[in-house]
Design a protein around this motif. Structure first.
Motif, PDB file in Angstrom:
ATOM      1  N   PHE A  33       0.831  -1.213   0.000  1.00 37.25           N
ATOM      2  CA  PHE A  33       0.000   0.000   0.000  1.00 37.25           C
ATOM      3  C   PHE A  33       0.863   1.260   0.000  1.00 37.25           C
ATOM      4  CE2 PHE A  33      -3.924  -2.122   1.998  1.00 37.25           C
ATOM      5  CZ  PHE A  33      -4.695  -1.938   0.867  1.00 37.25           C
TER       6      PHE A  33
ATOM      7  N   LEU B 141     -10.996   5.191  -9.258  1.00 40.21           N
ATOM      8  CA  LEU B 141     -10.476   3.848  -8.973  1.00 40.21           C
ATOM      9  C   LEU B 141      -9.667   3.274 -10.136  1.00 40.21           C
ATOM     10  CD1 LEU B 141     -13.443   2.107  -7.126  1.00 40.21           C
ATOM     11  CD2 LEU B 141     -11.472   3.258  -6.154  1.00 40.21           C
TER      12      LEU B 141
ATOM     13  N   ALA C 186     -18.599   3.259  -3.344  1.00 42.11           N
ATOM     14  CA  ALA C 186     -17.494   3.530  -2.414  1.00 42.11           C
ATOM     15  C   ALA C 186     -18.025   4.083  -1.107  1.00 42.11           C
ATOM     16  CB  ALA C 186     -16.508   4.506  -3.038  1.00 42.11           C
ATOM     17  N   GLY C 187     -19.042   4.936  -1.198  1.00 41.66           N
ATOM     18  CA  GLY C 187     -19.536   5.589   0.002  1.00 41.66           C
ATOM     19  C   GLY C 187     -20.787   4.966   0.564  1.00 41.66           C
TER      20      GLY C 187
ATOM     21  N   MET D 138     -13.634  -3.556  11.418  1.00 40.69           N
ATOM     22  CA  MET D 138     -12.786  -3.277  10.246  1.00 40.69           C
ATOM     23  C   MET D 138     -11.507  -4.114  10.264  1.00 40.69           C
ATOM     24  SD  MET D 138     -14.175  -1.099   8.138  1.00 40.69           S
ATOM     25  CE  MET D 138     -12.974  -0.131   7.245  1.00 40.69           C
TER      26      MET D 138
ATOM     27  N   VAL E 151     -15.305  -5.021   5.546  1.00 45.76           N
ATOM     28  CA  VAL E 151     -16.251  -5.056   4.422  1.00 45.76           C
ATOM     29  C   VAL E 151     -15.515  -5.424   3.129  1.00 45.76           C
ATOM     30  CG1 VAL E 151     -17.925  -3.673   3.168  1.00 45.76           C
ATOM     31  CG2 VAL E 151     -17.491  -3.192   5.577  1.00 45.76           C
TER      32      VAL E 151
ATOM     33  N   GLN F 194      -7.676  -5.904  -2.459  1.00 45.49           N
ATOM     34  CA  GLN F 194      -7.382  -4.807  -3.382  1.00 45.49           C
ATOM     35  C   GLN F 194      -6.377  -5.327  -4.410  1.00 45.49           C
ATOM     36  OE1 GLN F 194      -8.705  -1.652  -3.695  1.00 45.49           O
ATOM     37  NE2 GLN F 194     -10.172  -2.338  -2.165  1.00 45.49           N
TER      38      GLN F 194
ATOM     39  N   MET G  56     -11.078   7.948   1.029  1.00 43.51           N
ATOM     40  CA  MET G  56     -11.368   9.364   1.263  1.00 43.51           C
ATOM     41  C   MET G  56     -12.556   9.552   2.204  1.00 43.51           C
ATOM     42  SD  MET G  56     -10.669  11.093  -2.388  1.00 43.51           S
ATOM     43  CE  MET G  56     -10.310  12.646  -1.611  1.00 43.51           C
TER      44      MET G  56
HETATM   45  C1  HEM Z   1     -16.750   1.264   5.859  1.00 44.51           C
HETATM   46  C2  HEM Z   1     -16.804   1.951   4.753  1.00 44.51           C
HETATM   47  C3  HEM Z   1     -15.686   1.985   3.738  1.00 44.51           C
HETATM   48  C4  HEM Z   1     -14.741   1.055   3.433  1.00 44.51           C
HETATM   49  C5  HEM Z   1     -14.554  -0.333   4.037  1.00 44.51           C
HETATM   50  C6  HEM Z   1     -13.904   1.620   2.371  1.00 44.51           C
HETATM   51  C7  HEM Z   1     -12.800   0.987   1.846  1.00 44.51           C
HETATM   52  C8  HEM Z   1     -11.899   1.589   0.959  1.00 44.51           C
HETATM   53  C9  HEM Z   1     -10.617   1.040   0.560  1.00 44.51           C
HETATM   54  C10 HEM Z   1     -10.054  -0.303   1.037  1.00 44.51           C
HETATM   55  C11 HEM Z   1     -10.039   1.914  -0.293  1.00 44.51           C
HETATM   56  C12 HEM Z   1      -8.635   1.820  -0.875  1.00 44.51           C
HETATM   57  C13 HEM Z   1      -8.580   1.428  -2.320  1.00 44.51           C
HETATM   58  C14 HEM Z   1      -7.147   1.129  -2.787  1.00 44.51           C
HETATM   59  O1  HEM Z   1      -6.206   1.104  -2.005  1.00 44.51           O
HETATM   60  O2  HEM Z   1      -6.997   0.880  -3.971  1.00 44.51           O
HETATM   61  C15 HEM Z   1     -10.971   3.019  -0.471  1.00 44.51           C
HETATM   62  C16 HEM Z   1     -10.783   4.086  -1.326  1.00 44.51           C
HETATM   63  C17 HEM Z   1     -11.744   5.072  -1.539  1.00 44.51           C
HETATM   64  N1  HEM Z   1     -12.882   5.308  -0.798  1.00 44.51           N
HETATM   65 FE1  HEM Z   1     -13.573   4.142   0.704  1.00 44.51          FE
HETATM   66  N2  HEM Z   1     -14.393   2.862   2.058  1.00 44.51           N
HETATM   67  C18 HEM Z   1     -15.480   3.143   2.858  1.00 44.51           C
HETATM   68  C19 HEM Z   1     -16.236   4.299   2.868  1.00 44.51           C
HETATM   69  C20 HEM Z   1     -16.114   5.333   1.961  1.00 44.51           C
HETATM   70  C21 HEM Z   1     -16.949   6.529   1.920  1.00 44.51           C
HETATM   71  C22 HEM Z   1     -18.075   6.847   2.905  1.00 44.51           C
HETATM   72  C23 HEM Z   1     -16.530   7.263   0.836  1.00 44.51           C
HETATM   73  C24 HEM Z   1     -17.032   8.594   0.319  1.00 44.51           C
HETATM   74  C25 HEM Z   1     -18.092   9.217   0.688  1.00 44.51           C
HETATM   75  C26 HEM Z   1     -15.404   6.567   0.232  1.00 44.51           C
HETATM   76  C27 HEM Z   1     -14.691   7.003  -0.862  1.00 44.51           C
HETATM   77  C28 HEM Z   1     -13.528   6.411  -1.324  1.00 44.51           C
HETATM   78  C29 HEM Z   1     -12.783   6.916  -2.462  1.00 44.51           C
HETATM   79  C30 HEM Z   1     -13.152   8.126  -3.339  1.00 44.51           C
HETATM   80  C31 HEM Z   1     -11.646   6.080  -2.606  1.00 44.51           C
HETATM   81  C32 HEM Z   1     -10.561   6.175  -3.654  1.00 44.51           C
HETATM   82  C33 HEM Z   1      -9.384   6.965  -3.135  1.00 44.51           C
HETATM   83  C34 HEM Z   1      -8.221   6.991  -4.095  1.00 44.51           C
HETATM   84  O3  HEM Z   1      -8.160   6.201  -4.999  1.00 44.51           O
HETATM   85  O4  HEM Z   1      -7.364   7.856  -3.944  1.00 44.51           O
HETATM   86  N3  HEM Z   1     -15.193   5.405   0.942  1.00 44.51           N
HETATM   87  N4  HEM Z   1     -12.085   2.806   0.343  1.00 44.51           N
END
Ligand code: HEM
Length: 427
Positions: A60, A90, A243-244, A285, A290, A294, A371
């Motif tokens: 990572f 993504l 994502a969200g 977590m 969830v 990756q 994010m």
């Molecule tokens: C329990 C809830 C959530 C989990 C388990 C989760 C999990 C993740 C993980 C594992 C990644 C990393 C992806 C990578 O390394 O390639 C990620 C990226 C991301 N998440 Fe979450 N997420 C959650 C909630 C949210 C929420 C609430 C939002 C927005 C409202 C969000 C927006 C994003 C975005 C935009 C990315 C991409 C960031 C990037 O590529 O720079 N996520 N999420």
């Protein structure tokens, strides 16, 4: 057991990754991976599997050597063409476009922006609870978790409240279309297109008359004269649903499942001290997050343990396995909201903490760190506290539960219980 039998017991048949047992309970296979094949060359799926905590952390953190970009660096790739969401963050590794897309929403889901939205999160949770609190029973997944985060996102975007139900419908179809192919995929794309048609005039309106909602921020973000295209804005909205929405949806169901079925004894502590919901979120977590997997691709030859991973090979990182690494956490297979070897507070992007304790890997780490981490925690904790506070003497409706599973971990399928019935007293 002979040495040969011992060796065979620990061998891995890559088809195990595709079996129903792995979807239901991946942890025994994760353990064999960690203990005997920390870098496993899965020739069947053409990828390398990484499963130990600190190796995952290293992947990572090094987004130069391990890129998330899905495109062929030498070929033509039209962003969004092969993705159900359309063009979205993504698909990008690190670089200017990724930085731009992160900056567009930087600050929207954390700090003051998030704080200002908290009363609304309360309001939506309470509305949903009011819908079933006189019934004496509730199926938590469909009547609460499936609804709550997506309604929050819809309101953050600034969509009219009367259109929320429509948005929830599109959300369900779109999520069902992720990774399952066939008619689900077709319905998912239809739903996405309907949502895009709906949202386009709203985007145009926000361009002319910006407000302080998230859609206006997506439309009008200007970074050194550069703005997102119409397709990119629509892609971001679609991405936010998964994502969200989908992630937080499942996080809430998982927390309640563990409290009701895995640790009812610790549920008593949480009922006595609702502040502990934040520990429930953090331990969930870690224990069975969830998102379990990756994907990355090497940009150079990597030597890890005794293996040489060639440049441009695919990597799957099982953060679900890293979180159960006994080299990092004591009794990793025990769900314990009071554990003293896990950083229980808010996550940070670097994954290193002042308290010296390792954090869970469930939001990733580094350049692509989630994010919405702060928003997800707030929603899950607020929603759960309000629910627990509003329902009297709640208890599982059924003694037995089939547990948590995922459609397919390798397709990025998110893990959660299918149903979660609860009973409670009504005056
Ligand atoms: C329990 C809830 C959530 C989990 C388990 C989760 C999990 C993740 C993980 C594992 C990644 C990393 C992806 C990578 O390394 O390639 C990620 C990226 C991301 N998440 Fe979450 N997420 C959650 C909630 C949210 C929420 C609430 C939002 C927005 C409202 C969000 C927006 C994003 C975005 C935009 C990315 C991409 C960031 C990037 O590529 O720079 N996520 N999420």
């Amino acid at each position: 057991m002979s040495a040969m039998e011992e060796m065979l017991k620990n061998e891995i048949d890559p088809r195990e990754f595709d079996g129903p047992e792995f979807q239901k309970n991946p942890f025994p296979l994760y353990e064999r991976l960690r203990d005997h094949h920390p870098v496993f060359h899965d020739r069947f799926h053409n990828r390398w599997v990484i499963s130990r905590y600190w190796d995952i952390d290293a992947v990572f953190q090094d987004s130069e050597a391990y890129t998330r970009g899905v495109y062929d660096p030498d070929g033509d790739y039209e962003f969004g063409k092969r993705h159900i969401f359309g063009p979205n963050i993504l698909e990008y590794g690190v670089g200017e476009q990724h930085r731009f897309m992160r900056n567009v929403v930087a600050g929207q889901f954390v700090g003051r922006k998030l704080d200002a939205f908290l009363p609304f999160i309360d309001l939506i949770a309470n509305e949903l609870i009011d819908g079933f609190k006189e019934k004496g029973e509730v199926e938590l997944v469909s009547e609460f978790s499936n609804q709550f985060p997506i309604r929050v996102i819809s309101n953050m975007l600034g969509l009219p409240r009367e259109d929320e139900d429509m948005f929830v419908g599109w959300y369900k179809a779109l999520i069902a279309g992720l990774g399952f192919g066939g008619e689900y995929m077709v319905r998912g794309i239809e739903a996405r297109n309907e949502m895009w048609d709906y949202i386009e005039p709203l985007i145009i309106a926000r361009e002319k008359n910006p407000t302080d909602d998230l859609l206006s921020a997506l439309v009008n973000a200007d970074l050194q004269g550069k703005r997102q295209s119409m397709d990119e804005i629509k892609g971001f909205v679609a991405l936010l649903l998964a994502a969200g929405g989908d992630t937080t949806d499942k996080a809430i169901s998982n927390m309640w499942y563990h409290m009701m079925y895995t640790r009812p004894d610790q549920f008593a502590d949480v009922k006595a001290d609702p502040e502990l919901w934040t520990n429930v979120f953090t331990e969930m977590m870690r224990f069975d997050p969830v998102v379990h997997a990756q994907f990355r691709r090497t940009t150079k030859e990597i030597k890890l343990y005794d293996e040489i991973i060639p440049e441009r090979d695919g990597i799957i990182i099982y953060l679900g396995a890293g979180n159960r690494d006994e080299r990092t956490f004591k009794n990793p297979d025990t769900f314990d909201i009071h554990r003293d070897d896990l950083h229980m507070g808010r996550e940070n992007r670097s994954g290193r903490y002042k308290d010296g304790k390792p954090g869970h890997l469930g939001f990733g780490i580094g350049q692509h760190f989630c994010m919405g981490y702060a928003m997800a925690r707030q929603e899950a904790v607020i929603g759960s506290s309000l629910l627990a506070g509003a329902l009297k003497n709640f208890r599982p409706k059924f003694k037995e539960h089939e547990g948590i599973s995922s459609p397919s971990i390798d397709s990025g399928g998110f893990r959660s219980p299918k149903e979660l019935w609860m009973e409670f007293d009504v005056d």
